[in-house]
Every structure is written in structure tokens, then in C-alpha cells.
Write a protein that holds these residues in place. Sequence first.
Motif, PDB file in Angstrom:
ATOM      1  N   GLY A  14       0.815  -1.208   0.000  1.00 11.53           N
ATOM      2  CA  GLY A  14       0.000   0.000   0.000  1.00 11.53           C
ATOM      3  C   GLY A  14       0.844   1.252   0.000  1.00 11.53           C
ATOM      4  O   GLY A  14       2.070   1.202  -0.126  1.00 11.53           O
ATOM      5  N   ILE A  15       0.147   2.386   0.163  1.00  8.21           N
ATOM      6  CA  ILE A  15       0.819   3.674   0.224  1.00  8.21           C
ATOM      7  C   ILE A  15       0.383   4.401   1.490  1.00  8.21           C
ATOM      8  O   ILE A  15      -0.687   4.149   2.044  1.00  8.21           O
ATOM      9  N   ILE A  16       1.236   5.284   1.939  1.00  5.82           N
ATOM     10  CA  ILE A  16       0.940   6.139   3.078  1.00  5.82           C
ATOM     11  C   ILE A  16       1.131   7.563   2.589  1.00  5.82           C
ATOM     12  O   ILE A  16       2.245   7.979   2.250  1.00  5.82           O
ATOM     13  N   THR A  17       0.029   8.308   2.517  1.00 10.56           N
ATOM     14  CA  THR A  17       0.027   9.667   2.011  1.00 10.56           C
ATOM     15  C   THR A  17       0.110  10.638   3.177  1.00 10.56           C
ATOM     16  O   THR A  17      -0.572  10.463   4.182  1.00 10.56           O
ATOM     17  N   LEU A  18       0.911  11.678   3.031  1.00 12.96           N
ATOM     18  CA  LEU A  18       1.052  12.699   4.063  1.00 12.96           C
ATOM     19  C   LEU A  18       0.224  13.924   3.695  1.00 12.96           C
ATOM     20  O   LEU A  18       0.275  14.385   2.553  1.00 12.96           O
TER      21      LEU A  18
ATOM     22  N   CYS B  60       4.860   7.509   0.846  1.00 19.01           N
ATOM     23  CA  CYS B  60       5.633   6.313   1.151  1.00 19.01           C
ATOM     24  C   CYS B  60       4.878   5.097   0.623  1.00 19.01           C
ATOM     25  O   CYS B  60       3.670   4.979   0.822  1.00 19.01           O
ATOM     26  N   SER B  61       5.586   4.214  -0.055  1.00 25.60           N
ATOM     27  CA  SER B  61       4.982   2.955  -0.482  1.00 25.60           C
ATOM     28  C   SER B  61       5.674   1.835   0.286  1.00 25.60           C
ATOM     29  O   SER B  61       6.853   1.931   0.608  1.00 25.60           O
ATOM     30  N   TYR B  62       4.915   0.805   0.614  1.00 25.28           N
ATOM     31  CA  TYR B  62       5.478  -0.296   1.382  1.00 25.28           C
ATOM     32  C   TYR B  62       4.991  -1.618   0.817  1.00 25.28           C
ATOM     33  O   TYR B  62       3.961  -1.687   0.142  1.00 25.28           O
TER      34      TYR B  62
ATOM     35  N   THR C 298      -4.800   7.400   9.652  1.00 21.67           N
ATOM     36  CA  THR C 298      -6.175   6.947   9.432  1.00 21.67           C
ATOM     37  C   THR C 298      -6.222   6.135   8.158  1.00 21.67           C
ATOM     38  O   THR C 298      -5.497   6.453   7.220  1.00 21.67           O
ATOM     39  N   PRO C 299      -7.006   5.110   8.082  1.00 22.73           N
ATOM     40  CA  PRO C 299      -7.745   4.509   9.181  1.00 22.73           C
ATOM     41  C   PRO C 299      -6.793   3.775  10.122  1.00 22.73           C
ATOM     42  O   PRO C 299      -5.642   3.512   9.780  1.00 22.73           O
ATOM     43  N   GLU C 300      -7.292   3.440  11.296  1.00 23.31           N
ATOM     44  CA  GLU C 300      -6.503   2.699  12.279  1.00 23.31           C
ATOM     45  C   GLU C 300      -6.146   1.330  11.696  1.00 23.31           C
ATOM     46  O   GLU C 300      -7.014   0.637  11.173  1.00 23.31           O
ATOM     47  N   PRO C 301      -4.857   0.915  11.751  1.00 23.46           N
ATOM     48  CA  PRO C 301      -4.494  -0.420  11.248  1.00 23.46           C
ATOM     49  C   PRO C 301      -5.290  -1.511  11.977  1.00 23.46           C
ATOM     50  O   PRO C 301      -5.519  -1.420  13.182  1.00 23.46           O
ATOM     51  N   GLN C 302      -5.727  -2.511  11.236  1.00 25.13           N
ATOM     52  CA  GLN C 302      -6.533  -3.597  11.784  1.00 25.13           C
ATOM     53  C   GLN C 302      -5.869  -4.941  11.529  1.00 25.13           C
ATOM     54  O   GLN C 302      -4.921  -5.032  10.771  1.00 25.13           O
ATOM     55  N   THR C 303      -6.419  -5.983  12.145  1.00 25.88           N
ATOM     56  CA  THR C 303      -5.891  -7.322  11.913  1.00 25.88           C
ATOM     57  C   THR C 303      -6.245  -7.776  10.508  1.00 25.88           C
ATOM     58  O   THR C 303      -7.159  -7.242   9.875  1.00 25.88           O
TER      59      THR C 303
ATOM     60  N   ARG D 199      -3.524  -2.086   1.701  1.00 30.07           N
ATOM     61  CA  ARG D 199      -3.939  -1.225   2.819  1.00 30.07           C
ATOM     62  C   ARG D 199      -3.281   0.137   2.626  1.00 30.07           C
ATOM     63  O   ARG D 199      -2.067   0.264   2.705  1.00 30.07           O
ATOM     64  N   ASP D 200      -4.093   1.154   2.365  1.00 27.08           N
ATOM     65  CA  ASP D 200      -3.598   2.515   2.198  1.00 27.08           C
ATOM     66  C   ASP D 200      -3.951   3.341   3.431  1.00 27.08           C
ATOM     67  O   ASP D 200      -5.006   3.141   4.042  1.00 27.08           O
TER      68      ASP D 200
END
Length: 151
Positions: free
Chosen positions: A37-41, A82-84, A117-122, A133-134
Amino acid sequence: MNRITITILVLSAAATACGTSRSATGGAREGSGTVTGIITLADEVSPKTGDFCSGLNVRVTPTGAPEDVLGNGTVRTSRSRCSYQIANLPSGGESLAFSVKLPAAWQCGNGATPTVTPEPQTLQLRDYQTETRDFRVSCTAPSAETSTATP
């Protein structure tokens, strides 16, 4: 005789190389699952220069053992975000915890603490499943403390 000796040496070297190939997670916990996924700031989160994603910690653990990090993960800076990717995760339906820890260097211009956001989940992965999961990192305005003075 030399051909037989050379053949035995080559085969034993190949068998040793195949038998010692294991990941840092111990091999027994590997699978074919992947989370990416990616994490956008948000605009108010800084810095966004250089390799600002280097301190970002994205990890998957068993839900009952948060110290046992699973899979092989990478985090990269790409297009001001950030991409992971975390590969080789258990894929037999085991319940896995997913977490994102932000670098201390990430700051909000308004003095607030950056939040994800959103809160990481299982998650639970099947064989060869890739889950996307972004996330977005933003700043909420710091709450003003209310006065409790009595008249």
C-alpha cells in the motif's frame, strides 16, 4: 574417477545451498501472503524532502506475539508519499496484527501530533493473496484546554 568426484562435489554444494535458504522469520512462519500500500502525508505534515520515509515502521506480527515480526518488508519514498510491501507472510488464515509507527521526524505545522487513518486492523491472508492497505497521515488541531475555574 575425476568426473564422479566432481559430480559429487557439485551435488553436495547444491544440496547445502538449498537446505540453508531461510528468511529472518525462521522459515516455518513463511507463506505466500503479501500486504502492500501507500501512506500519504497531508500538506501540513513535514518533512517531505529527501528520504523522509526511511524512519517509517510498517510491520506484521502474530496477534498474540507483537515482538515476532513476520515477512520481508520494504518502505520506499515515491511521489511525495511512502509505499510499502511486506511479502512472505503466513497465508493459512492465521490472524495477523498490522501496525504503522510514524518517524519522530514527522511534525505538524500546527503543533499537533501526526495521526494515521484509518486505524491499522488485523488481517488474515489466504495462499497467494495480496492485501492492499492505504493510509493517510494528517494533523488534527491541538485541543484547547478548558478552564475549570469556579465563579
